[in-house]
Design a protein around this motif. Structure first.
Motif, short mmCIF file in Angstrom:
data_model
loop_
_atom_site.label_atom_id
_atom_site.label_comp_id
_atom_site.label_asym_id
_atom_site.label_seq_id
_atom_site.Cartn_x
_atom_site.Cartn_y
_atom_site.Cartn_z
N GLU A 150 0.84 -1.20 0.00
CA GLU A 150 0.00 0.00 0.00
C GLU A 150 0.87 1.25 0.00
O GLU A 150 0.56 2.25 -0.69
N LYS A 237 -7.07 0.23 -2.12
CA LYS A 237 -8.13 -0.41 -1.35
C LYS A 237 -9.12 -1.10 -2.27
O LYS A 237 -9.63 -2.19 -1.95
N GLU A 240 -7.38 -4.28 -3.61
CA GLU A 240 -7.28 -5.28 -2.56
C GLU A 240 -8.63 -5.94 -2.29
O GLU A 240 -8.72 -7.15 -2.08
N LYS A 241 -9.72 -5.15 -2.36
CA LYS A 241 -11.05 -5.69 -2.11
C LYS A 241 -11.45 -6.66 -3.21
O LYS A 241 -11.94 -7.77 -2.94
#
Length: 316
Positions: A150, A237, A240-241
């Motif tokens: 990240e 994010k 990653e989801k």
């Protein structure tokens, strides 16, 4: 000028005995005593002569010695366990000012300003003269590498210096996941999250018998070089989801993973995703390429922009 070679010191085994150190099982600690192996880890980091290194989790200082012997200009170690500080202080005294110690938790420590500002490079340039090395405890290796991925995506933390390279140890199975290609049974969330942001190379494997105490698994050494342009150019994010949801059902069709991206009342959008991307919904996640995930993320981002609130949906 600082001396690049350390004076004669007790062996790491002697250090462990002198200070009464033992590996804590609950902290997933394992000591690597063979200096030939610690030297090999450092060689796979590339030339460190005149460079700056952050070592994570040095323990009694075996890899630290190899880094100092490699000619590194400055080494800063981050160690959470107070028991190791006296042995590291002994090494710092012998290093002629080249070794700095930080007693802290790498999961909480801000590495943005560890080194001089003049080391910072533009992201498009070659990697800076900064490297991260670590024999990571198994308990923190996966959350830590995700956190660093990240940071790579946002060019923050240690990656505010540019495309900082990393050489890290993981239990063998995790190392295999990090480098697993399309169709590999080990392909996982870690594979996509690391490979779309970095060039990832499995350097070599260290047998568990080389560590004290011997872990139940062998250990893989992995080298990371951040890419100039991520292969999936979407918010971290979101990526990653999508990746996490698809690998939630790794042995089922990828359609099942896409379904849990959406609330029950929006299930008609699942078919829209596959129409927009051309991805075969009957493919299992391990057979999806990074480009497939890129198209899935673009489609999901487009849908989220049209249906506010969907991004915040968590099927759990």
């Amino acid at each position: 000028m600082p001396q690049l070679r350390l004076p004669p010191l007790p062996t790491i085994g002697d250090i462990i005995r002198m200070y009464g150190l033992r590996a804590e099982k609950q902290l997933s600690q394992n000591f690597l005593l063979d200096m030939n192996l610690t030297d090999k880890i450092v060689r796979h980091a590339g030339s460190l002569n005149g460079r700056y290194v952050c070592e994570v989790g040095p323990g009694p200082g075996g890899i630290t010695r190899s880094i100092l012997h490699s000619g590194a200009k400055k080494v800063i170690v981050i160690e959470k366990d107070q028991r190791f500080m006296p042995s590291l202080e002994l090494l710092a005294e012998a290093s002629d000012g080249r070794l700095g110690l930080i007693h802290g938790d790498v999961m909480k420590y801000n590495m943005r300003n560890m080194f001089p500002n003049d080391l910072r490079k533009a992201w498009e340039d070659d990697p800076p003269d900064v490297h991260i090395i670590g024999n990571l405890p198994f308990s923190v290796s996966t959350p830590l590498i995700i956190r660093w991925m990240e940071a790579i995506s946002s060019h923050s933390g240690p990656f505010s210096y540019g495309r900082v390279q990393m050489t890290l140890t993981f239990q063998k199975e995790v190392a295999e996941r990090l480098v697993a290609g399309v169709g590999d049974p080990q392909r996982s969330r870690l594979s996509i999250m690391s490979q779309h942001l970095c060039k990832v190379k499995h350097a070599f494997t260290i047998p568990g018998t080389a560590f004290v105490p011997k872990p139940d698994v062998d250990v893989g050494v992995v080298h990371f070089t951040p890419l100039i342009d991520p292969l999936i150019q979407q918010p971290f994010k979101l990526v990653e989801k999508v990746v996490r949801c698809l690998f939630q059902f790794r042995r089922k069709y990828c359609k099942r993973g896409v379904e849990i991206l959406f609330p029950y009342d929006y299930q008609e959008l699942v078919d829209d995703v596959f129409e927009m991307t051309g991805v075969d919904p009957s493919t299992t996640p391990q057979w999806l390429t990074v480009d497939d995930f890129n198209r899935l993320c673009i489609a999901y981002n487009d849908i989220c922009s049209r249906y506010p609130g969907i991004m915040n949906y968590n099927y759990r």
